[in-house]
Design a protein around this motif. Structure first.
Motif, PDB file in Angstrom:
ATOM      1  N   LEU A   1       0.823  -1.202   0.000  1.00  0.00           N
ATOM      2  CA  LEU A   1       0.000   0.000   0.000  1.00  0.00           C
ATOM      3  C   LEU A   1       0.869   1.269   0.000  1.00  0.00           C
ATOM      4  N   SER A   2       1.923   1.286   0.833  1.00  0.00           N
ATOM      5  CA  SER A   2       2.808   2.461   0.859  1.00  0.00           C
ATOM      6  C   SER A   2       3.432   2.680  -0.504  1.00  0.00           C
ATOM      7  N   ALA A   3       3.905   1.571  -1.117  1.00  0.00           N
ATOM      8  CA  ALA A   3       4.541   1.687  -2.426  1.00  0.00           C
ATOM      9  C   ALA A   3       3.567   2.265  -3.444  1.00  0.00           C
ATOM     10  N   SER A   4       2.323   1.761  -3.427  1.00  0.00           N
ATOM     11  CA  SER A   4       1.338   2.268  -4.379  1.00  0.00           C
ATOM     12  C   SER A   4       1.069   3.744  -4.155  1.00  0.00           C
ATOM     13  N   ALA A   5       1.005   4.136  -2.884  1.00  0.00           N
ATOM     14  CA  ALA A   5       0.716   5.538  -2.581  1.00  0.00           C
ATOM     15  C   ALA A   5       1.828   6.447  -3.114  1.00  0.00           C
ATOM     16  N   ILE A   6       3.080   6.045  -2.866  1.00  0.00           N
ATOM     17  CA  ILE A   6       4.218   6.835  -3.375  1.00  0.00           C
ATOM     18  C   ILE A   6       4.169   6.903  -4.899  1.00  0.00           C
ATOM     19  N   LEU A   7       3.924   5.739  -5.518  1.00  0.00           N
ATOM     20  CA  LEU A   7       3.875   5.703  -6.977  1.00  0.00           C
ATOM     21  C   LEU A   7       2.779   6.610  -7.508  1.00  0.00           C
ATOM     22  N   ALA A   8       1.628   6.609  -6.826  1.00  0.00           N
ATOM     23  CA  ALA A   8       0.520   7.451  -7.279  1.00  0.00           C
ATOM     24  C   ALA A   8       0.945   8.915  -7.309  1.00  0.00           C
ATOM     25  N   VAL A   9       1.612   9.346  -6.236  1.00  0.00           N
ATOM     26  CA  VAL A   9       2.072  10.743  -6.176  1.00  0.00           C
ATOM     27  C   VAL A   9       3.045  11.019  -7.327  1.00  0.00           C
ATOM     28  N   MET A  10       3.915  10.039  -7.619  1.00  0.00           N
ATOM     29  CA  MET A  10       4.930  10.270  -8.637  1.00  0.00           C
ATOM     30  C   MET A  10       4.369  10.241 -10.055  1.00  0.00           C
ATOM     31  N   VAL A  11       3.241   9.542 -10.246  1.00  0.00           N
ATOM     32  CA  VAL A  11       2.710   9.358 -11.592  1.00  0.00           C
ATOM     33  C   VAL A  11       1.767  10.494 -12.001  1.00  0.00           C
ATOM     34  N   VAL A  12       1.081  11.094 -11.021  1.00  0.00           N
ATOM     35  CA  VAL A  12       0.104  12.143 -11.345  1.00  0.00           C
ATOM     36  C   VAL A  12       0.665  13.219 -12.290  1.00  0.00           C
ATOM     37  N   PRO A  13       1.875  13.777 -12.021  1.00  0.00           N
ATOM     38  CA  PRO A  13       2.341  14.842 -12.919  1.00  0.00           C
ATOM     39  C   PRO A  13       2.548  14.373 -14.364  1.00  0.00           C
ATOM     40  N   TYR A  14       2.946  13.125 -14.545  1.00  0.00           N
ATOM     41  CA  TYR A  14       3.115  12.619 -15.912  1.00  0.00           C
ATOM     42  C   TYR A  14       1.779  12.546 -16.618  1.00  0.00           C
ATOM     43  N   VAL A  15       0.797  11.950 -15.936  1.00  0.00           N
ATOM     44  CA  VAL A  15      -0.527  11.821 -16.551  1.00  0.00           C
ATOM     45  C   VAL A  15      -1.080  13.205 -16.877  1.00  0.00           C
ATOM     46  N   SER A  16      -0.959  14.136 -15.925  1.00  0.00           N
ATOM     47  CA  SER A  16      -1.593  15.435 -16.154  1.00  0.00           C
ATOM     48  C   SER A  16      -0.871  16.210 -17.251  1.00  0.00           C
ATOM     49  N   ALA A  17       0.464  16.079 -17.334  1.00  0.00           N
ATOM     50  CA  ALA A  17       1.181  16.815 -18.384  1.00  0.00           C
ATOM     51  C   ALA A  17       0.774  16.335 -19.771  1.00  0.00           C
ATOM     52  N   VAL A  18       0.705  15.009 -19.951  1.00  0.00           N
ATOM     53  CA  VAL A  18       0.316  14.504 -21.273  1.00  0.00           C
ATOM     54  C   VAL A  18      -1.134  14.859 -21.576  1.00  0.00           C
ATOM     55  N   CYS A  19      -2.004  14.733 -20.556  1.00  0.00           N
ATOM     56  CA  CYS A  19      -3.417  15.072 -20.771  1.00  0.00           C
ATOM     57  C   CYS A  19      -3.572  16.542 -21.163  1.00  0.00           C
ATOM     58  N   ARG A  20      -2.768  17.401 -20.562  1.00  0.00           N
ATOM     59  CA  ARG A  20      -2.839  18.821 -20.926  1.00  0.00           C
ATOM     60  C   ARG A  20      -2.521  19.024 -22.397  1.00  0.00           C
ATOM     61  N   ASP A  21      -1.449  18.357 -22.868  1.00  0.00           N
ATOM     62  CA  ASP A  21      -1.098  18.456 -24.282  1.00  0.00           C
ATOM     63  C   ASP A  21      -2.246  17.962 -25.157  1.00  0.00           C
ATOM     64  N   VAL A  22      -2.838  16.851 -24.715  1.00  0.00           N
ATOM     65  CA  VAL A  22      -3.913  16.255 -25.502  1.00  0.00           C
ATOM     66  C   VAL A  22      -5.123  17.187 -25.547  1.00  0.00           C
ATOM     67  N   PHE A  23      -5.457  17.775 -24.385  1.00  0.00           N
ATOM     68  CA  PHE A  23      -6.614  18.682 -24.360  1.00  0.00           C
ATOM     69  C   PHE A  23      -6.356  19.926 -25.205  1.00  0.00           C
ATOM     70  N   SER A  24      -5.098  20.384 -25.207  1.00  0.00           N
ATOM     71  CA  SER A  24      -4.842  21.600 -25.982  1.00  0.00           C
ATOM     72  C   SER A  24      -4.827  21.297 -27.479  1.00  0.00           C
ATOM     73  N   ALA A  25      -4.806  20.013 -27.850  1.00  0.00           N
ATOM     74  CA  ALA A  25      -4.884  19.661 -29.270  1.00  0.00           C
ATOM     75  C   ALA A  25      -6.332  19.623 -29.758  1.00  0.00           C
ATOM     76  N   VAL A  26      -7.302  19.794 -28.850  1.00  0.00           N
ATOM     77  CA  VAL A  26      -8.705  19.817 -29.286  1.00  0.00           C
ATOM     78  C   VAL A  26      -8.954  21.122 -30.033  1.00  0.00           C
ATOM     79  N   PRO A  27      -9.489  21.039 -31.255  1.00  0.00           N
ATOM     80  CA  PRO A  27      -9.685  22.262 -32.039  1.00  0.00           C
ATOM     81  C   PRO A  27     -10.622  23.235 -31.331  1.00  0.00           C
ATOM     82  N   ALA A  28     -10.279  24.524 -31.408  1.00  0.00           N
ATOM     83  CA  ALA A  28     -11.109  25.547 -30.766  1.00  0.00           C
ATOM     84  C   ALA A  28     -12.519  25.532 -31.339  1.00  0.00           C
ATOM     85  N   SER A  29     -12.630  25.176 -32.628  1.00  0.00           N
ATOM     86  CA  SER A  29     -13.961  25.214 -33.255  1.00  0.00           C
ATOM     87  C   SER A  29     -14.924  24.254 -32.567  1.00  0.00           C
TER      88      SER A  29
END
Lengths: 290, 341
Positions: free
Chosen positions: B194-222
């Motif tokens: 459980l501790s390992a998973s918790a640490i990993l979760a904290v470490m993974v969030v920024p990666y997921v959010s950074a890629v998701c941000r790029d993906v969301f910004s690729a959505v056409p404004a139209s």
């Protein structure tokens, strides 16, 4: 009529409410995500600050039971490893990035290089350690600073390739065309017009990559190995801040734990200063690749 | 004056001549030089050096994979497929089975991803759809800092702060309300899956959010504007325009995050307890492929032991190659559209 309007406005308020709830949830998620950041930084300051003095940077680790001592050799070792890795990875990475940004490079080879760089960034760092162990440590029959630096360079190169490419992409094509139109050879255009224009972006990309590899422990465990004494020799084991913090953290001695916190604070401080200055200097233009 | 139809290129043109075009067209059309009279040596050298550097990156990836496979080969030959299914890890008797390590790696990473996914996507939505520019700039930077903190520092924090906190506050709570599941039964120790998973979760969030941000910004404004024009609220716009367009990118981001979690070594090695056995409870110590290599490699006494550890590395790199290649392909598909238009 009035009931229709009532229904409409009820539904309208419901939709507004739902929207506010969901978007509020995203804000809550962001704030909760930042809790661990401040939790970690807060503890680092609380536990580490007391252990940092001049002796920390100038003296060797003491044996168990003796008070005091520092991690001077580890700070020096980390600086040496990171410098060596940079010297190896930057020419390689920037050249490869240049290759990718020459106009017309969208063929199989260029895409293979981009793909390989991206995948190499995802290769677990401990596996890089095994790779260098088999290729460098075993033939040399000793752990060495050189092996550690090669391991770090292997991790750094793909980062530099990708940031260089992103930085050069921002240089307008017209600039390149004007140089070519003036009769400047293509290689001179690339090196002295394009790279010079993108130099700031490339430099910040290198800094970010530097900060990233300075915090690596796993690839150093069985390449640089660590050392309790001063050493700058390329062919002998060398201490690194990360390895030292790791060894001290898993030891059973409270005095070592205190040192580990101090080491971690120094390490994190170095990394955060780089990140912060890059952010201040360039805003959002250059980001660490994912 | 008289308007004439545009003159077209003759259908039959000399195939040895390049197509007529603008300067830009020609500049773009410049490819790897064929050896012919008129290409100066300097150009050739420049292309040669940069090309060799680029090739080195590809060679490096292939070399890492090949070397690990070659080094693992003695153990592969000795144990065969049994290596993957055996739970027996007994260096003293030279019996090596990887199943507990694979189990620990997969469970801790998936658990971490399950926690990190809603947070990562939420953060990305907040930063790209909600916050004003200056705020999203600051918040985005802070989230990026999470990715910049060295993993050994996370490990240190995990040993002395997070682990004990989970043991004292979270595990009793989970045991009380979800204790009917075997997952949440068992002793309360600070080092656990459980501790390992918790640490990993904290470490993974920024990666997921950074890629998701790029993906969301690729959505056409139209698309966004169309949704608003239909009277959508902000959340309805996100559901109608942003999310459907980003599905494969979000999946790619999550798989990329999974790849990071699978390969994380030091932070996990410090908090997971390194016990090569499978147990149903998340409160028990466990181990992972990467952390086992980190812990045992320099202590491995026999060649077969070293080879078995490297075979753990081989399993790890094969899993992570599979995961990373899948993720990259999903993300490329989505973000390339932006560059081509």
């Amino acid at each position: 009529m009035s009931s229709a309007v009532g229904q409409l406005s009820l539904r309208y308020w419901w939709r507004k409410f739902k929207s506010a709830t969901m978007m509020g949830a995203t804000v809550a998620a962001t704030l909760l995500t930042l809790v661990p950041l401040f939790w970690v930084l807060g503890y680092l300051l609380k536990q580490g600050l007391s252990g940092i003095d001049l002796a920390f940077f100038t003296s060797l680790p003491r044996p168990v039971g003796e008070k005091g001592g520092g991690m001077g050799n580890a700070v020096l070792g980390t600086l040496e490893l990171v410098t060596l890795a940079t010297v190896m990875a930057v020419p390689l990475g920037v050249s490869a990035g240049l290759y990718l940004t020459e106009p017309g490079r969208n063929g199989l080879m260029a895409n293979a290089v981009r793909f390989a760089a991206d995948v190499l960034m995802g290769v677990p760092s401990i596996v890089i350690g095994i790779f260098v162990y088999a290729l460098v440590v075993r033939p040399m029959k000793t752990f060495s600073a050189l092996a550690g630096a090669i391991a770090l360079a292997t991790m750094m190169a793909p980062l530099v390739v990708r940031t260089t490419e992103e930085a050069i992409k921002l240089v307008p094509l017209e600039l390149r065309e004007s140089a070519l139109a003036l009769g400047v050879p293509r290689w001179k255009t690339s090196l002295f017009i394009v790279v010079r224009t993108a130099a700031r972006g490339i430099a910040t990309g290198i800094l970010l990559a530097l900060a990233r590899i300075a915090g690596e422990t796993a690839p150093l465990l069985f390449t640089a190995f660590g050392n309790q004494f001063w050493s700058t020799s390329l062919t002998r084991p060398i201490a690194a801040l990360t390895v030292q913090v790791y060894t001290y953290a898993i030891s059973p001695f409270p005095e070592w734990h205190r040192q580990a916190w101090a080491g971690a604070l120094v390490l994190t401080g170095m990394v955060l200063i780089v990140e912060l200055s890059v952010h201040m200097l360039t805003g959002k233009k250059v980001r660490a690749p994912r | 004056m008289e308007l004439k139809p545009l003159e077209r290129e003759p259908a039959l043109r000399d195939p040895s001549q390049p197509l007529a075009g603008t300067v830009r067209h020609r500049a773009l059309a410049h490819r790897w030089p064929r050896l012919k009279v008129g290409v100066p040596l300097s150009e050739f050298v420049f292309d040669g050096i940069t090309g060799a550097a680029a090739l080195t990156v590809v060679v490096l990836l292939l070399a890492v994979t090949t070397v690990v496979i070659i080094e693992a080969w003695p153990a592969v030959g000795r144990f065969g497929l049994r290596f993957l299914t055996s739970t027996d890890w007994d260096p003293a008797n030279e019996q090596f089975g990887a199943l507990p390590f694979i189990y620990g790696t997969v469970v801790s990473s998936l658990l971490a991803l399950a926690v990190a996914a809603p947070f990562g996507i939420g953060v990305a939505l907040c930063l790209s759809e909600m916050a004003p520019f200056w705020l999203s700039d600051i918040l985005g930077f802070l989230v990026e800092l999470l990715a910049a903190i060295p993993s050994v520092v996370y490990g240190l924090w995990g040993i002395f702060v997070l682990g004990p906190w989970l043991r004292d506050y979270v595990e009793p709570w989970l045991g009380r309300y979800l204790g009917f599941l075997p997952l949440f039964r068992g002793p309360r120790v600070a080092v656990s899956l459980l501790s390992a998973s918790a640490i990993l979760a904290v470490m993974v969030v920024p990666y997921v959010s950074a890629v998701c941000r790029d993906v969301f910004s690729a959505v056409p404004a139209s698309l966004r504007e169309a949704a608003y024009a239909l009277g959508a609220t902000r959340w309805e716009m996100v559901r109608m325009a942003v999310l459907p367009h980003s599905v494969s990118g979000i999946v790619g981001a999550l798989i990329l995050g999974l790849g990071r979690a699978l390969g994380e070594t030091i932070a996990v090695a410090m908090v997971i307890g390194n016990r090569p056995a499978i147990s149903a409870s998340l409160f028990m110590p466990s181990t992972t492929l990467a952390s086992a290599i980190a812990n045992e490699f320099t202590e491995a006494t026999s060649d077969l032991y070293v080879s078995a550890l490297i075979e753990l590395g081989m399993v790890l790199i094969l899993i992570s190659l599979l995961v990373n290649v899948t993720a990259r392909l999903l993300i490329y598909n989505l973000t390339r559209r932006r560059f081509s238009s």
